[in-house]
Structure formats: structure tokens, C-alpha cells
Design a protein around this motif. Structure first.
Motif, PDB file in Angstrom:
ATOM      1  N   ASP A 130       0.807  -1.224   0.000  1.00 35.54           N
ATOM      2  CA  ASP A 130       0.000   0.000   0.000  1.00 35.54           C
ATOM      3  C   ASP A 130       0.841   1.275   0.000  1.00 35.54           C
ATOM      4  O   ASP A 130       0.308   2.377  -0.104  1.00 35.54           O
ATOM      5  CB  ASP A 130      -0.991   0.009   1.170  1.00 35.54           C
ATOM      6  CG  ASP A 130      -0.311  -0.105   2.526  1.00 35.54           C
ATOM      7  OD1 ASP A 130       0.927  -0.041   2.584  1.00 35.54           O
ATOM      8  OD2 ASP A 130      -1.028  -0.244   3.540  1.00 35.54           O
ATOM      9  N   ALA A 131       2.170   1.144   0.083  1.00 36.46           N
ATOM     10  CA  ALA A 131       3.037   2.321   0.021  1.00 36.46           C
ATOM     11  C   ALA A 131       3.243   2.797  -1.414  1.00 36.46           C
ATOM     12  O   ALA A 131       3.685   3.924  -1.632  1.00 36.46           O
ATOM     13  CB  ALA A 131       4.381   2.016   0.668  1.00 36.46           C
ATOM     14  N   ILE A 132       2.928   1.940  -2.377  1.00 37.44           N
ATOM     15  CA  ILE A 132       3.014   2.305  -3.793  1.00 37.44           C
ATOM     16  C   ILE A 132       1.610   2.273  -4.371  1.00 37.44           C
ATOM     17  O   ILE A 132       0.998   1.212  -4.499  1.00 37.44           O
ATOM     18  CB  ILE A 132       3.952   1.348  -4.556  1.00 37.44           C
ATOM     19  CG1 ILE A 132       5.391   1.513  -4.041  1.00 37.44           C
ATOM     20  CG2 ILE A 132       3.885   1.603  -6.056  1.00 37.44           C
ATOM     21  CD1 ILE A 132       6.409   0.639  -4.734  1.00 37.44           C
ATOM     22  N   GLN A 133       1.082   3.437  -4.687  1.00 38.76           N
ATOM     23  CA  GLN A 133      -0.299   3.537  -5.133  1.00 38.76           C
ATOM     24  C   GLN A 133      -0.520   2.923  -6.507  1.00 38.76           C
ATOM     25  O   GLN A 133      -1.566   2.341  -6.776  1.00 38.76           O
ATOM     26  CB  GLN A 133      -0.741   5.006  -5.132  1.00 38.76           C
ATOM     27  CG  GLN A 133      -0.700   5.669  -3.756  1.00 38.76           C
ATOM     28  CD  GLN A 133      -1.129   7.116  -3.821  1.00 38.76           C
ATOM     29  OE1 GLN A 133      -2.058   7.477  -4.544  1.00 38.76           O
ATOM     30  NE2 GLN A 133      -0.462   7.969  -3.061  1.00 38.76           N
ATOM     31  N   ASP A 134       0.465   3.073  -7.386  1.00 42.73           N
ATOM     32  CA  ASP A 134       0.316   2.602  -8.765  1.00 42.73           C
ATOM     33  C   ASP A 134       1.685   2.147  -9.262  1.00 42.73           C
ATOM     34  O   ASP A 134       2.577   2.962  -9.458  1.00 42.73           O
ATOM     35  CB  ASP A 134      -0.235   3.733  -9.646  1.00 42.73           C
ATOM     36  CG  ASP A 134      -0.435   3.319 -11.094  1.00 42.73           C
ATOM     37  OD1 ASP A 134      -0.191   2.141 -11.438  1.00 42.73           O
ATOM     38  OD2 ASP A 134      -0.842   4.179 -11.902  1.00 42.73           O
ATOM     39  N   THR A 135       1.846   0.846  -9.476  1.00 37.84           N
ATOM     40  CA  THR A 135       3.153   0.338  -9.918  1.00 37.84           C
ATOM     41  C   THR A 135       3.489   0.756 -11.352  1.00 37.84           C
ATOM     42  O   THR A 135       4.621   0.578 -11.792  1.00 37.84           O
ATOM     43  CB  THR A 135       3.219  -1.199  -9.814  1.00 37.84           C
ATOM     44  OG1 THR A 135       2.161  -1.780 -10.581  1.00 37.84           O
ATOM     45  CG2 THR A 135       3.111  -1.635  -8.361  1.00 37.84           C
ATOM     46  N   ASN A 136       2.515   1.313 -12.055  1.00 37.02           N
ATOM     47  CA  ASN A 136       2.767   1.839 -13.400  1.00 37.02           C
ATOM     48  C   ASN A 136       3.145   3.319 -13.367  1.00 37.02           C
ATOM     49  O   ASN A 136       3.232   3.969 -14.414  1.00 37.02           O
ATOM     50  CB  ASN A 136       1.540   1.651 -14.287  1.00 37.02           C
ATOM     51  CG  ASN A 136       1.228   0.200 -14.539  1.00 37.02           C
ATOM     52  OD1 ASN A 136       2.142  -0.623 -14.690  1.00 37.02           O
ATOM     53  ND2 ASN A 136      -0.047  -0.144 -14.575  1.00 37.02           N
ATOM     54  N   THR A 198      23.852   6.587  -5.060  1.00 35.87           N
ATOM     55  CA  THR A 198      22.614   6.785  -4.318  1.00 35.87           C
ATOM     56  C   THR A 198      21.442   6.598  -5.269  1.00 35.87           C
ATOM     57  O   THR A 198      21.542   6.924  -6.456  1.00 35.87           O
ATOM     58  CB  THR A 198      22.535   8.180  -3.674  1.00 35.87           C
ATOM     59  OG1 THR A 198      22.689   9.186  -4.690  1.00 35.87           O
ATOM     60  CG2 THR A 198      23.601   8.360  -2.617  1.00 35.87           C
ATOM     61  N   CYS A 199      20.362   6.032  -4.781  1.00 32.77           N
ATOM     62  CA  CYS A 199      19.185   5.864  -5.626  1.00 32.77           C
ATOM     63  C   CYS A 199      17.922   6.084  -4.803  1.00 32.77           C
ATOM     64  O   CYS A 199      17.941   6.041  -3.570  1.00 32.77           O
ATOM     65  CB  CYS A 199      19.175   4.509  -6.320  1.00 32.77           C
ATOM     66  SG  CYS A 199      19.498   3.096  -5.281  1.00 32.77           S
ATOM     67  N   GLU A 200      16.837   6.312  -5.534  1.00 37.28           N
ATOM     68  CA  GLU A 200      15.603   6.756  -4.892  1.00 37.28           C
ATOM     69  C   GLU A 200      14.400   6.196  -5.632  1.00 37.28           C
ATOM     70  O   GLU A 200      14.411   6.074  -6.868  1.00 37.28           O
ATOM     71  CB  GLU A 200      15.569   8.287  -4.909  1.00 37.28           C
ATOM     72  CG  GLU A 200      14.472   8.933  -4.127  1.00 37.28           C
ATOM     73  CD  GLU A 200      14.644  10.447  -4.111  1.00 37.28           C
ATOM     74  OE1 GLU A 200      15.426  10.947  -3.265  1.00 37.28           O
ATOM     75  OE2 GLU A 200      14.029  11.129  -4.957  1.00 37.28           O
ATOM     76  N   LEU A 201      13.385   5.844  -4.882  1.00 35.41           N
ATOM     77  CA  LEU A 201      12.097   5.403  -5.429  1.00 35.41           C
ATOM     78  C   LEU A 201      11.018   6.310  -4.875  1.00 35.41           C
ATOM     79  O   LEU A 201      10.971   6.561  -3.655  1.00 35.41           O
ATOM     80  CB  LEU A 201      11.829   3.945  -5.044  1.00 35.41           C
ATOM     81  CG  LEU A 201      10.541   3.269  -5.542  1.00 35.41           C
ATOM     82  CD1 LEU A 201      10.746   1.754  -5.653  1.00 35.41           C
ATOM     83  CD2 LEU A 201       9.353   3.547  -4.603  1.00 35.41           C
ATOM     84  N   ALA A 202      10.156   6.821  -5.751  1.00 26.98           N
ATOM     85  CA  ALA A 202       9.072   7.708  -5.324  1.00 26.98           C
ATOM     86  C   ALA A 202       7.765   7.272  -5.969  1.00 26.98           C
ATOM     87  O   ALA A 202       7.735   6.798  -7.111  1.00 26.98           O
ATOM     88  CB  ALA A 202       9.383   9.153  -5.692  1.00 26.98           C
ATOM     89  N   SER A 203       6.673   7.430  -5.228  1.00 28.56           N
ATOM     90  CA  SER A 203       5.327   7.122  -5.712  1.00 28.56           C
ATOM     91  C   SER A 203       4.448   8.341  -5.542  1.00 28.56           C
ATOM     92  O   SER A 203       4.310   8.866  -4.429  1.00 28.56           O
ATOM     93  CB  SER A 203       4.750   5.943  -4.919  1.00 28.56           C
ATOM     94  OG  SER A 203       3.403   5.700  -5.271  1.00 28.56           O
ATOM     95  N   LYS A 204       3.887   8.824  -6.657  1.00 27.41           N
ATOM     96  CA  LYS A 204       3.027  10.010  -6.645  1.00 27.41           C
ATOM     97  C   LYS A 204       3.720  11.195  -5.972  1.00 27.41           C
ATOM     98  O   LYS A 204       3.119  11.943  -5.204  1.00 27.41           O
ATOM     99  CB  LYS A 204       1.703   9.697  -5.943  1.00 27.41           C
ATOM    100  CG  LYS A 204       0.913   8.550  -6.549  1.00 27.41           C
ATOM    101  CD  LYS A 204       0.463   8.842  -7.961  1.00 27.41           C
ATOM    102  CE  LYS A 204      -0.430   7.718  -8.511  1.00 27.41           C
ATOM    103  NZ  LYS A 204      -0.840   7.968  -9.913  1.00 27.41           N
TER     104      LYS A 204
END
Length: 222
Positions: A130-136, A198-204
């Protein structure tokens, strides 16, 4: 269900190749018509803050990816049922000895050596579904010493996560703790000892995961 300790008990690392068309093109590869994958050893896992090792004679490249953590065993899983088999996600790197991979491709040989060195699968913490709203619509970015090298979004994946799970599960049983690396956006390049990745993942627009890995020479055996 798989948990934040999945890194210590992962069964398989299944890495999808050429799943972003611009990445395929930057390496001079044809854009695939159907998914394909290769396997990486679980001994290549390292966690946030540990060092990426550069083996002697290897030109090592970074590839930032969204990883899918399998939470329920299954075989011949349909795309519509794929979400039932996902425990969560992780931010990961698929490190590649590019010179060895190029040699293997020319000779028609497997990529196992180029992808399988120790430290070649750096991963972050377990990310709940649920931390990622849309995997697309997941932003993936990577910097070396603060300079952006990769900056992409999963909307550009050729084959989406449900289709990948369906495809892989027709060949081999997916098991709790397996990790599927879903491909990398364009911008891959070399890392050198002394640098910091360094790397980063962001959702919305919300940052979900941030990772940092120093790069060192592979130590000589004591």
C-alpha cells in the motif's frame, strides 16, 4: 508472508531483461517482443550502506530497478490474479560487469558471470504494497557522487508487473521470498571505486525509499 527480512531468505532473484525500450536501444539491443529473464544468485544480495565491489578486470555498470517481492507460492498465475501473489516491493540495483556481458552475448553464452558477482544485487528495505499507489507510475532515479545518471518511470516498462508474473510462473514456480527485478530505465553507466551510488524510489511524488552504496575494489582474498 514475505517481510522486511526477505533479503536473508530470498529463494530466487529473477531479473527481467530489456524491459525499458530506451535502455534496450542505448545498448544496441532489439526491443523484445515478449519478456525474457535471467537468474542471479542470492549470494549477490547486499543491503543499504554496504559496499558494491568492483572485481578486477570488470567494467561494472549500475541499473536501478523496482523489485517485486513474492509473498505467496504459485505456478501458472494469470495476470489478473498476480496481485494476490505480491507481498510488497523493494528498490534494487542490478549491477553488471558490462565487458563480460558483451563477451557472453557475442559468444552466445549465458550472462551468469556478468550478473552474479558478490554484491551485484544491492537492495533496500521491504516496501509494503500500500506504500506504492500505482506500480505503473513509480519514479526511479540514481546518482553517482550527486550527479543524476538515471531518471525514469515505470510507466515506460514494456511488460507490466502482472504480465511478468504470469510469464515467469508458466516456466517456474514462484515462491514466497522470490524477488523479480523488473528492468531499468535508460542512463546506465560505469561505477568506479571511490564513488558513491545513491538511488531513490518515489510514488506520486512521495519518496518511499532512498539507498546509498559506497563503491570499492573487490578485496583480495586474505
Amino acid at each position: 508472508m514475505a517481510s522486511r527480512n526477505f533479503i536473508h531468505s530470498g529463494r530466487k532473484i529473477i531479473a527481467i531483461g530489456r524491459n525499458f525500450s530506451e535502455h534496450a536501444k542505448e545498448l544496441g539491443n532489439a526491443v523484445p517482443k515478449s519478456p525474457f529473464f535471467f537468474l542471479k544468485p542470492t549470494s549477490s544480495f547486499i543491503s543499504n550502506g554496504q559496499a558494491i565491489e568492483v572485481p578486477k578486470g570488470c567494467e561494472v555498470h549500475h541499473e536501478v530497478e523496482l523489485g517485486v517481492v513474492i509473498g505467496k507460492d504459485g505456478r501458472d498465475i494469470s495476470a489478473k490474479d498476480a496481485h494476490h501473489h505480491i507481498a510488497g516491493y523493494t528498490l534494487a540495483l542490478d549491477m553488471t560487469a558490462r565487458n563480460l556481458q558483451d563477451q557472453a552475448k557475442k559468444a552466445g553464452l549465458p550472462w551468469s558471470a556478468a550478473k552474479g558477482y558478490d554484491t551485484f544485487t544491492p537492495v533496500g528495505e521491504f516496501i509494503a504494497k500500500d506504500a506504492i499507489q500505482d506500480t505503473n507510475d513509480v519514479d526511479l532515479s540514481l546518482k553517482i557522487d550527486g550527479v543524476t545518471k538515471q531518471n525514469g518511470n515505470t510507466r515506460d516498462m514494456i511488460f507490466k508487473i502482472p504480465s511478468l508474473i504470469e510469464y515467469v510462473s508458466t516456466i517456474m514456480k514462484l515462491q514466497e521470498g522470490d524477488v523479480i527485478l523488473t528492468g531499468t530505465p535508460a542512463g546506465v553507466g560505469r561505477v568506479l571505486p571511490g564513488e558513491t551510488v545513491t538511488c531513490e524510489l518515489a510514488s506520486k511524488g512521495k519518496i518511499v525509499s532512498q539507498l546509498r552504496f559506497p563503491v570499492i575494489d573487490r578485496p583480495n582474498k586474505a
